[in-house]
Scaffold this motif. Structure first.
Motif, short mmCIF file in Angstrom:
data_model
loop_
_atom_site.label_atom_id
_atom_site.label_comp_id
_atom_site.label_asym_id
_atom_site.label_seq_id
_atom_site.Cartn_x
_atom_site.Cartn_y
_atom_site.Cartn_z
N ASP A 1 0.85 -1.20 0.00
CA ASP A 1 0.00 0.00 0.00
C ASP A 1 0.88 1.24 0.00
O ASP A 1 1.53 1.54 1.00
N PRO A 2 0.95 1.98 -1.10
CA PRO A 2 1.81 3.16 -1.14
C PRO A 2 1.36 4.27 -0.19
O PRO A 2 2.12 5.21 0.06
N MET A 3 0.14 4.16 0.34
CA MET A 3 -0.37 5.19 1.25
C MET A 3 -0.16 4.80 2.72
O MET A 3 -0.78 5.37 3.60
N TRP A 4 0.72 3.85 2.97
CA TRP A 4 0.84 3.30 4.32
C TRP A 4 1.24 4.34 5.36
O TRP A 4 0.80 4.28 6.51
N LYS A 5 2.04 5.33 5.00
CA LYS A 5 2.47 6.32 5.97
C LYS A 5 1.30 7.15 6.49
O LYS A 5 1.22 7.48 7.67
N LEU A 6 0.39 7.49 5.58
CA LEU A 6 -0.79 8.25 6.00
C LEU A 6 -1.72 7.39 6.85
O LEU A 6 -2.28 7.85 7.85
N ASN A 7 -1.88 6.14 6.46
CA ASN A 7 -2.79 5.25 7.18
C ASN A 7 -2.26 4.86 8.56
O ASN A 7 -3.04 4.59 9.48
N PHE A 8 -0.95 4.83 8.69
CA PHE A 8 -0.35 4.36 9.93
C PHE A 8 -0.76 5.21 11.13
O PHE A 8 -0.99 4.70 12.22
N ALA A 9 -0.87 6.53 10.93
CA ALA A 9 -1.15 7.44 12.04
C ALA A 9 -2.46 7.12 12.74
O ALA A 9 -2.60 7.32 13.95
N ASP A 10 -3.45 6.62 11.98
CA ASP A 10 -4.76 6.33 12.56
C ASP A 10 -4.98 4.85 12.78
O ASP A 10 -6.08 4.43 13.16
N HIS A 11 -3.96 4.02 12.56
CA HIS A 11 -4.15 2.58 12.66
C HIS A 11 -4.17 2.15 14.12
O HIS A 11 -3.25 2.44 14.88
N ASP A 12 -5.24 1.49 14.55
CA ASP A 12 -5.31 1.02 15.93
C ASP A 12 -5.63 -0.47 16.02
O ASP A 12 -5.90 -0.98 17.09
N GLN A 13 -5.58 -1.16 14.89
CA GLN A 13 -5.85 -2.59 14.89
C GLN A 13 -4.55 -3.37 15.11
O GLN A 13 -4.09 -4.12 14.27
N VAL A 14 -3.96 -3.12 16.26
CA VAL A 14 -2.70 -3.76 16.64
C VAL A 14 -2.59 -3.66 18.15
O VAL A 14 -3.10 -2.71 18.75
N THR A 15 -2.02 -4.65 18.79
CA THR A 15 -1.81 -4.57 20.22
C THR A 15 -0.57 -3.74 20.51
O THR A 15 0.30 -3.56 19.66
N GLY A 16 -0.48 -3.24 21.71
CA GLY A 16 0.67 -2.43 22.08
C GLY A 16 0.25 -1.02 22.45
O GLY A 16 -0.94 -0.74 22.68
N GLU A 17 1.19 -0.11 22.50
CA GLU A 17 0.93 1.26 22.93
C GLU A 17 0.44 2.09 21.76
O GLU A 17 1.16 2.92 21.21
N THR A 18 -0.83 1.88 21.38
CA THR A 18 -1.35 2.58 20.21
C THR A 18 -1.42 4.09 20.45
O THR A 18 -1.29 4.87 19.52
N GLU A 19 -1.63 4.50 21.71
CA GLU A 19 -1.68 5.93 21.99
C GLU A 19 -0.34 6.58 21.69
O GLU A 19 -0.26 7.64 21.09
N SER A 20 0.75 5.93 22.12
CA SER A 20 2.07 6.50 21.88
C SER A 20 2.43 6.42 20.41
O SER A 20 3.15 7.27 19.89
#
Length: 794
Positions: A169-188
């Motif tokens: 996905d060439p747009m991954w950098k933009l999508n990463f900021a709002d991605h929360d479907q992962v465990t870990g410190e999503t807030e940080s």
């Protein structure tokens, strides 16, 4: 993508729950418990999900929780192979593709060792054997280094996607900021860019142990990492033929070697030393990096090199990372002289000055910062806290400053009506603070939480701090709902508290710690809001309805004018503590009266160094001059192990005629038993003034050590005095500095009377309400009920 999936970790990260919450999956057997002993049961669930995704043209990616296999602890014993090797076919894809991501093994070691979940069962040997086994295993599949990703993210991600046969996905950098479907410190994750960070500091002990660690050396080789520069023979660096300017793409350790050569060739070039310092910091050697800059003449006031400002800031950062932050004070003063508008430097100067006991300097720097930027609420909060330490500001002046700054936190509050409750419905109490760990507030609030009447009260805890330890776990167990709100915005926390329908919200922080939630509380989060325990003065916000105290700590009619809150005086002491069992065991040790009488009299100061005001130092020095054989023990965690701090107090006492050999410093943090034993070893504890002790005083009392205090006007200046008066020990409460000195000198000259007083103090303490948090909790609950109407809904 499912995140951190493993048969032995399903209780923590359930793949079905993730699929339902993240992707809208509706499994056929969603309620069927997984058999945690059978991987086949898990793969059947993944099989069903994989087929469901395939029918929609999507792929299933499973992010493994691989340390369970290779390291094992804290959940199980490590295996020799991955659990996934037991099942090569899974789901609609009969040949699942696998790849691995790796990072430098030393970085993984440092990160893992800091994890609280692993602390109790940490084992270096198991970690390195498991890490080596992991590195050997990944040789059977494509693997990718984190360092390569940071050097070229697009290239690395393309290769990972090719290995897994998924689209890039060439747009991954933009999508990463709002991605929360992962465990870990999503807030940080949301707050940070994708940037590589320097390695945490590595101690000389670790470097030495790694040199003989065959598992570590083998892992380096397997994953393609060179030997770290600090482990290489000095001759290797000296003989390195390359002297080109290092670049980001080069290996970190190689860059250090090149920079060393550059400094040897041009020792007067400050820019070369800056490059070496940056390179050393990246490989975990910030202390050596700072020393190199200092040796390059950085502290020389006549140095006019154009890079000097850059080097000063860098040296301060490196000293902080090396755990030597107080050594940066002289450098920060230079920065303040050259850049008086630099807000971060002023903020750090205020913090560090207070940490060495130089409170008036801390106040001055905080005021300068507020003058530069009036919106610096963190600096304003610190300023208010520091004022309580000062012996130059009157209580009225301190209160006025609170009111002035508190006005900035006042917003138009929303009216929240008291919630009507059904018959038998409990009152919801919320406790908000950042100190639910081994901290005075954590120690004092924990027994209250455990003592609450659960049928009548529901307890919510909002932990707004980043620290966690055994007390945090106890608080979690004692709470009906525990929420970690650190990093949340005020708006998010406000909404959560209102959603929880809290009837009474207790703020345990006030202005402590720089950051606070007073602006949020100013918008009103609960129908009733009160301050308690954590901060010794007024919140100065109109929505703080009450302040919980007692008649001896805040005498009625004498201190009301200093607070915006309405003072609510508990019938007995407003605090109580359950000492650890070791305190009672220490009291049963053989009497030491004979040995005490044969030894020089010992005085003890155990308070925060910021509480040791100039007037107190002057008074203690007078006592030592009048009792020439007395020894003074000074202890506050490991603070006196900082040369800058110990030297400061040696100088202050020397100016008052007290020679250094009469002062004994505890330079390391002690275990609880050694801490209490140190307190018991002195004949008389000297409480700080004007800001008195609280937890230190309770600890001294728990081992029968008498405490002398100088009574002030309001709570911060009366905390210990209130305890002593509560126990009827008025003879240990002075009204002036002169009386304080006279009482101490008289007791030091009458060792038998002082020895008898120890037993009296202990007996009074055992019989006092200071030891009964259950009774205190009943008193608090009576007050909470008075704030909330009775059941009004049938």
């Amino acid at each position: 993508m499912l995140s951190e999936i493993h048969p032995d970790g399903i209780k923590r990260f359930d793949p079905r729950r993730q699929a339902v919450d993240w992707f809208g999956w509706t499994p056929n057997r969603a309620q069927t418990p997984l058999d945690l002993s059978q991987i086949n049961n898990l793969t059947k669930q993944l099989d069903e999900l994989d087929c469901w995704l395939a029918s929609r043209g999507r792929s299933l990616v499973v992010r493994d929780w691989s340390h369970l296999d290779w390291i094992g602890f804290p959940f199980q014993s490590p295996r020799e192979t991955s659990v996934w090797d037991c099942n090569e076919t899974m789901g609609c894809n009969q040949n699942p593709l696998r790849c691995a991501t790796v990072c430098h093994p030393l970085d993984q070691y440092l990160h893992s060792k800091r994890l609280g979940a692993l602390a109790d069962t940490w084992n270096d040997n198991l970690f390195w054997k498991g890490t080596r086994a992991f590195a050997e295993s990944v040789q059977q599949m494509p693997w990718f280094r984190a360092e390569d990703f940071f050097a070229s993210p697009e290239t690395a991600l393309h290769e990972i996607c090719d290995a897994l046969n998924v689209s890039y996905d060439p747009m991954w950098k933009l999508n990463f900021a709002d991605h929360d479907q992962v465990t870990g410190e999503t807030e940080s994750i949301r707050r940070r860019d994708l940037q590589r960070k320097p390695r945490p500091p590595v101690s000389s002990v670790v470097w030495s142990s790694l040199g003989e660690n065959e598992d570590f050396l083998a892992t380096l080789s397997l994953l393609g990492y060179p030997l770290p520069e600090p482990m290489r023979p000095v001759s290797v660096a000296l003989q390195n033929p390359y002297a080109t300017t290092p670049t980001e793409e080069q290996d970190d350790d190689e860059r250090v070697m090149r920079c060393r050569i550059a400094c040897q060739q041009t020792p007067d070039d400050l820019a070369a030393w800056i490059s070496l310092a940056n390179a050393l910091d990246w490989i975990g050697c910030p202390g050596e990096a700072a020393d190199g800059l200092l040796a390059a003449g950085l502290s020389d006031m006549t140095n006019t090199h154009p890079e000097r400002n850059t080097a000063l800031h860098l040296a301060c950062l490196l000293l902080d990372r090396a755990g030597r932050k107080y050594e940066s004070i002289p450098l920060r003063r230079m920065i303040a002289a050259r850049e008086p508008q630099h807000t971060e430097n002023l903020f750090q100067l205020a913090l560090l000055s207070a940490g060495t006991g130089a409170v008036e300097e801390a106040i001055s720097f905080a005021q300068q910062l507020i003058d530069v930027n009036v919106n610096q609420t963190g600096a304003a909060a610190n300023l208010l806290l520091y004022l309580n330490y000062s012996d130059r500001w009157t209580p009225a002046e301190i209160s006025n400053e609170h009111f002035r700054i508190g006005m900035r936190l006042t917003e138009r509050p929303q009216t929240i009506h008291v919630r009507p409750r059904k018959a038998g419905e409990p009152i919801s109490i919320g406790y908000l603070g950042a100190d639910f760990y081994t901290h005075p507030v954590g120690k004092l609030i924990k027994p209250i939480l455990w003592s609450h009447d659960r049928p009548a009260f529901r307890v919510h805890v909002y932990h707004d701090g980043s620290k966690h330890d055994a007390i945090t776990k106890d608080v979690m167990e004692a709470s009906d709902k525990f929420l970690h709100s650190h990093g949340w915005s005020d708006g998010r926390l406000l909404s959560q508290i209102r959603e929880d329908q809290i009837d009474v919200l207790i703020d345990l922080g006030g202005y402590t710690g720089g950051g606070n939630r007073l602006r949020m509380l100013g918008r009103r989060a609960a129908p009733v809001q009160a301050s308690y325990l954590g901060y010794p003065n007024t919140s100065a916000i109109q929505t703080m309805d009450y302040r919980l105290t007692d008649r001896l700590a805040d005498p009625p009619g004498r201190t009301d004018r200093l607070y915006v809150e309405r003072l609510v005086h508990l019938p007995n002491s407003h605090l109580a503590w359950t000492p650890p069992e070791i305190a009672e065991e220490l009291m049963t040790e053989s009497p030491d009266r004979a040995s005490r009488s044969e030894q020089p009299p010992r005085l003890g100061i155990f308070n925060n160094v910021a509480k040791l005001s100039p007037s107190m130092i002057e008074t203690v020095a007078e006592i030592l001059r009048r009792v020439p054989d007395a020894i003074l023990l000074m202890k506050y965690g490991d603070r006196y192990g900082v040369p800058f701090v110990a030297d400061r107090f040696r100088r202050l006492f020397a100016e008052q005629g007290v020679l250094p050999h009469r002062i004994e410093y505890r330079t390391r943090a002690e275990s609880m038993v050694d801490h209490l034993r140190s307190m018991r070893s002195v004949d008389l504890a000297l409480d700080s003034f004007p800001y008195q002790g609280t937890m230190t005083s309770l600890e001294c009392l728990s081992v029968g050590t008498p405490i002398l205090s100088k009574c002030g006007e309001y709570y911060a200046h009366r905390a210990t005095s209130a305890m002593m008066m509560r126990m009827g020990l008025y003879e240990l409460v002075a009204e002036s500095s002169n009386e304080y000195a006279e009482i101490a000198v008289e007791l030091m000259h009458n060792r038998q009377a002082l020895s008898d007083l120890r037993q009296t103090v202990y007996e009074c303490y055992l019989a006092s309400p200071l030891r009964d948090p259950t009774a205190l909790t009943r008193e608090l609950e009576t007050i909470y009920r008075s704030w909330c109407p009775g059941e009004s809904v049938p």
